[in-house]
Design an enzyme around this catalytic site. Structure first.
Site, PDB file in Angstrom:
ATOM      1  N   HIS A   1       0.793  -1.230   0.000  1.00 48.71           N
ATOM      2  CA  HIS A   1       0.000   0.000   0.000  1.00 48.71           C
ATOM      3  C   HIS A   1       0.825   1.280   0.000  1.00 48.71           C
ATOM      4  O   HIS A   1       0.363   2.327  -0.431  1.00 48.71           O
ATOM      5  CB  HIS A   1      -0.994   0.014   1.165  1.00 48.71           C
ATOM      6  CG  HIS A   1      -0.402   0.425   2.483  1.00 48.71           C
ATOM      7  ND1 HIS A   1       0.129  -0.475   3.365  1.00 48.71           N
ATOM      8  CD2 HIS A   1      -0.248   1.637   3.057  1.00 48.71           C
ATOM      9  CE1 HIS A   1       0.580   0.165   4.431  1.00 48.71           C
ATOM     10  NE2 HIS A   1       0.372   1.449   4.278  1.00 48.71           N
TER      11      HIS A   1
ATOM     12  N   GLU B   1       3.445   5.338  -3.508  1.00 48.86           N
ATOM     13  CA  GLU B   1       3.641   6.687  -2.975  1.00 48.86           C
ATOM     14  C   GLU B   1       5.118   6.999  -2.729  1.00 48.86           C
ATOM     15  O   GLU B   1       5.636   8.007  -3.178  1.00 48.86           O
ATOM     16  CB  GLU B   1       2.864   6.808  -1.659  1.00 48.86           C
ATOM     17  CG  GLU B   1       3.152   8.067  -0.886  1.00 48.86           C
ATOM     18  CD  GLU B   1       2.094   9.120  -1.144  1.00 48.86           C
ATOM     19  OE1 GLU B   1       1.584   9.633  -0.159  1.00 48.86           O
ATOM     20  OE2 GLU B   1       1.773   9.419  -2.306  1.00 48.86           O
ATOM     21  N   ASP B   2       5.775   6.086  -2.016  1.00 51.28           N
ATOM     22  CA  ASP B   2       7.088   6.444  -1.458  1.00 51.28           C
ATOM     23  C   ASP B   2       8.281   5.846  -2.187  1.00 51.28           C
ATOM     24  O   ASP B   2       9.413   6.230  -1.947  1.00 51.28           O
ATOM     25  CB  ASP B   2       7.189   5.971   0.011  1.00 51.28           C
ATOM     26  CG  ASP B   2       6.035   6.494   0.846  1.00 51.28           C
ATOM     27  OD1 ASP B   2       5.527   7.576   0.494  1.00 51.28           O
ATOM     28  OD2 ASP B   2       5.653   5.836   1.825  1.00 51.28           O
TER      29      ASP B   2
ATOM     30  N   ASP C   1      -4.169   0.384   7.919  1.00 48.72           N
ATOM     31  CA  ASP C   1      -3.008   1.276   7.854  1.00 48.72           C
ATOM     32  C   ASP C   1      -3.059   2.280   9.010  1.00 48.72           C
ATOM     33  O   ASP C   1      -2.090   2.458   9.757  1.00 48.72           O
ATOM     34  CB  ASP C   1      -3.038   1.994   6.498  1.00 48.72           C
ATOM     35  CG  ASP C   1      -1.916   3.001   6.341  1.00 48.72           C
ATOM     36  OD1 ASP C   1      -0.779   2.694   6.757  1.00 48.72           O
ATOM     37  OD2 ASP C   1      -2.175   4.084   5.775  1.00 48.72           O
TER      38      ASP C   1
ATOM     39  N   ASP D   1     -21.594  -3.736  32.281  1.00 49.09           N
ATOM     40  CA  ASP D   1     -20.955  -4.626  31.318  1.00 49.09           C
ATOM     41  C   ASP D   1     -19.459  -4.352  31.224  1.00 49.09           C
ATOM     42  O   ASP D   1     -18.870  -4.429  30.154  1.00 49.09           O
ATOM     43  CB  ASP D   1     -21.624  -4.524  29.939  1.00 49.09           C
ATOM     44  CG  ASP D   1     -21.635  -3.088  29.418  1.00 49.09           C
ATOM     45  OD1 ASP D   1     -21.315  -2.158  30.191  1.00 49.09           O
ATOM     46  OD2 ASP D   1     -21.960  -2.909  28.236  1.00 49.09           O
TER      47      ASP D   1
END
Ligand code: MN
Length: 716
Positions: free
Chosen positions: A69, A73-74, A139, A259
């Site tokens: 993912h 981009e990088d 992510d 609870d």
């Protein structure tokens, strides 16, 4: 990372496993040399993301997209490389996640606008492929888990965004585990003091609670086994942020939260759920008013379970949640569970139809003035609480809480909404602004005459319905505009001495429509109506055309008037096969009814009528294609002119006798002329009108009886 590969190995085929291994290597190489803020190698992050995607039970393509993912981009990896190596589906998901992350339009400076833009991208991604958003959530989860390494400003910003956008998104998708983790992590950074205080408050009794739970688990396991109910039993602590929210919202102290710890009993079937409940209720006294059947009545995010609270040993209350494995997975992983089963296709279709409204809502962007307004509208629908209602055939429709039958109608279909007349809820007529409740059965009664009303905009809840009602009025305005435009043109035409009908013949209109690139004259009228065109722009070309054609027509007429013709509106003649031909009697032969006649098409488009024995007919017949068959109509009311010649011996009183005879026969003499030969014989021409040839014949016989008359003949 060993852990991801180890986790997947058991459930993947050899081929799948090899593919995943390649993806792990690919990611590792792509991120080689990069470090996380923690100082660890970067590939730790995508592997953690992929693992949580796998843990949610999603398909291998999603897991691989999770691994990759951050590569687009990088790392300068190209889309086509990913596509080549792992296929289009993976590449497109990676691309989707990348687009969600990218800051996008650099011209957006205000925080609100940027947020709106990001949300817009999120909604589009959800509509296109929800898996992209699930990967994005995974992510974000890992980034939140490693947030401690970031600077305080970034920590706060990320935590806030997570609380405002990502946790609600996870909740909306029914992803219970994801939502709780995101909330607790954000809580820690957003409200560190409250967080710490709450932990301290819970701490003292926590051990006792866990002991209680452990004992109860043992007891229940034994009892259920004795009752023959197979079950898997586990415990859970209530997550911190939901305790905090409950305390703030209900303004209660911690001892009123029953609870804090809960037991989960997971069984095979719905029947087992109720059977287990019976067994458990016989073991400890249930707390009144705390039993909830979310199986029969699912929660708004479709959560299903049986809940009950029991007084345990030492009177310490604890909650028991009973559900099937399917309900459990749906509650933990929500929408992600749709990819979990081998028969996933059908569940994906189901998911698709659930998101259809979002896709549709996204199409109405043009109706909003700004992106912010548009996103806000969708956000309201998307994140609000929901009610589940039913169609008469039992189909479940989820709508934002506060929705009305009109919202329901538009969710079903635009046409249903636009023709809604009445609504019935659970069989009774309700007002259209009735607020729907969970499990209402809604029946919309439509009528072709019914139409949206403006006041619907005051009470409809969904943006979808709002947009559609507005759209309807926009279209309705088109009709008004057409009407107004047509009136404007008619008025302007009248001022110039023209009728609208004369100047809007289809040939002229066709030119006009072409000139402005419209598809029909209504478009032209509509444009006039809303001011897109001026009347001058439209009127002048039309009048121009009208004048041009009129001139041509007049010229043609003048040209065709070769001989003297008498025109008559009601000629009493029918031209066979040609209904609208102008008919004239030729001046040469004066036919009268019951005479044999023929028609001749002249150049001026009219038909001239000749007596069949007319001296001119002979040469007209040479022009055979201009000859048309004509006949006398059955009923004749008028009279026709006729010329008769009388040959007689001259004598005193002859003219007197002729006029007397005609008068006695009721004939109007219109003209008389006499011509004398050098002999004693005179030719007398008479003009008069008769009804038909029979009458003419009797007149001629009468004239023939006059003394001295030798011969009577007709001029044709
Ligand atoms: Mn990432």
């Amino acid at each position: 990372m060993k852990k991801l590969l180890a986790a997947c190995k058991a459930s993947y085929s050899q081929e799948e496993y090899e593919r995943l291994k390649r993806a792990v290597e690919f990611a590792k190489n792509a991120h080689a040399g990069q470090l996380r803020e923690s100082g660890e190698p970067y590939h730790i992050h995508p592997e953690a993301v992929a693992l949580s995607v796998f843990d949610m039970g999603m398909d291998e393509n999603s897991v691989i997209a999770g691994l990759l993912h951050d590569t687009l981009e990088d790392c300068g990896v190209s889309y086509s490389t990913i596509k080549e190596m792992f296929g289009e589906e993976v590449a497109s998901m990676v691309d989707g996640v990348t687009k969600l992350t990218k800051s996008g339009n650099v011209n957006i400076t205000s925080r609100e606008d940027r947020q709106a833009e990001n949300l817009r991208k999120m909604f589009i991604a959800i509509a296109k492929d929800v898996r992209v958003v699930i990967i994005k959530l995974a992510d974000r989860l890992h980034n939140m888990q490693t947030l401690e390494y970031c600077d305080p400003e970034k920590r706060y910003r990320k935590a806030k965004e997570t609380m405002e956008v990502y946790a609600p998104l996870a909740h909306r998708f029914g992803m219970g585990v994801m939502k709780c983790e995101l909330e607790d992590l954000s809580f820690e950074y957003l409200h560190p003091d409250e967080c710490r205080r709450l932990k301290e408050e819970i701490e003292p009794q926590q051990e006792e609670r866990m002991n209680l739970l452990a004992n109860a688990m043992q007891t229940i396991t034994k009892q259920l086994a004795e009752a023959g109910i197979e079950a898997e039993i586990g415990g859970r602590r209530k997550h911190l942020y939901s305790i905090y929210k409950k305390m703030v919202k209900q303004n209660v102290t911690i001892d009123k939260i029953y609870d804090m710890v809960a037991l989960r009993v997971i069984v095979h079937t719905v029947n087992d759920c109720y059977a287990a409940l019976g067994v458990i209720h016989s073991m400890w006294p249930p707390m009144p008013g705390r039993f909830k059947d979310y199986i029969a009545m699912p929660k708004t995010n479709n959560y299903r379970s049986l809940h009950t609270t029991l007084f345990g040993d030492n009177k310490m209350p604890f909650e028991v949640q009973i559900r099937t494995l399917e309900m459990h997975k749906a509650a933990e992983y929500g929408i992600a569970a749709h990819w979990m089963y081998k028969e996933g296709r059908q569940r994906q279709d189901e998911l698709d139809s659930k998101l259809a409204w979002l896709r549709e809502a996204l199409e109405y962007e043009s109706l909003a003035d700004t992106t912010r307004e548009f996103v806000e509208n969708i956000r309201k629908d998307f994140f609000s609480d929901f009610v589940f209602v039913l169609t008469p055939t039992g189909e479940i429709i989820d709508l934002p809480a506060g929705s009305t039958p009109v919202d329901f109608a538009y969710r079903i279909h635009t046409d249903v909404g636009n023709h809604t007349q009445h609504a019935k809820v659970n069989g009774s007529m309700v007002k259209l602004d009735y607020k729907l409740k969970n499990h209402d059965v809604v029946d919309i009664i439509t009528s072709q005459q019914a139409a949206p009303r403006r006041d619907w905009l005051n009470f409809v809840k969904t943006q979808q319905a709002k947009a559609k009602v507005k759209n309807w009025f926009k279209k309705a305005n088109r009709d008004e505009n057409i009407m107004r435009g047509r009136e404007m043109l008619a008025d302007a035409a009248k001022r110039q001495g023209h009728q609208l009908a004369d100047i809007t013949k289809s040939d002229y209109v066709e030119e006009m429509v072409k000139r402005y690139n419209f598809s029909n004259m209504d478009d032209v009228y509509a444009a006039l109506g809303y001011g897109g065109l001026t009347t001058k722009q439209v009127l002048h070309p039309l009048i121009e055309q009208f004048r041009k054609e009129k001139k041509e027509r007049e010229l043609a007429e003048r040209f065709s008037k070769g001989e003297e013709q008498k025109s008559n509106d009601c000629t009493g003649i029918r031209v066979l096969g040609e209904e609208n031909m102008a008919v004239r009697f030729a001046g040469c032969c004066s036919p009268v009814p019951n005479d044999a006649i023929i028609g001749y098409i002249t150049r001026g488009r009219g038909v001239s009528i000749h007596h069949a024995e007319c001296k001119n007919v002979k040469h007209l017949l040479e022009d055979a294609e201009r000859i048309v068959t004509v006949e006398w109509m059955a009923e004749q009311t008028q009279k026709y002119p006729v010329n008769v010649i009388l040959v007689s011996h001259e004598r005193v009183g002859l003219l007197m006798d002729i006029t007397q005879t005609l008068m006695s026969m009721n004939v109007n003499l219109m003209g008389i002329s006499a011509k004398k030969d050098d002999s004693e014989v005179v030719n007398i021409q008479l003009s008069f009108e008769v009804k038909n040839s029979e009458y003419l014949n009797s007149i001629m016989r009468g004239l023939g009886k006059i003394e001295g008359v030798e011969r009577v003949s007709r001029v044709v």
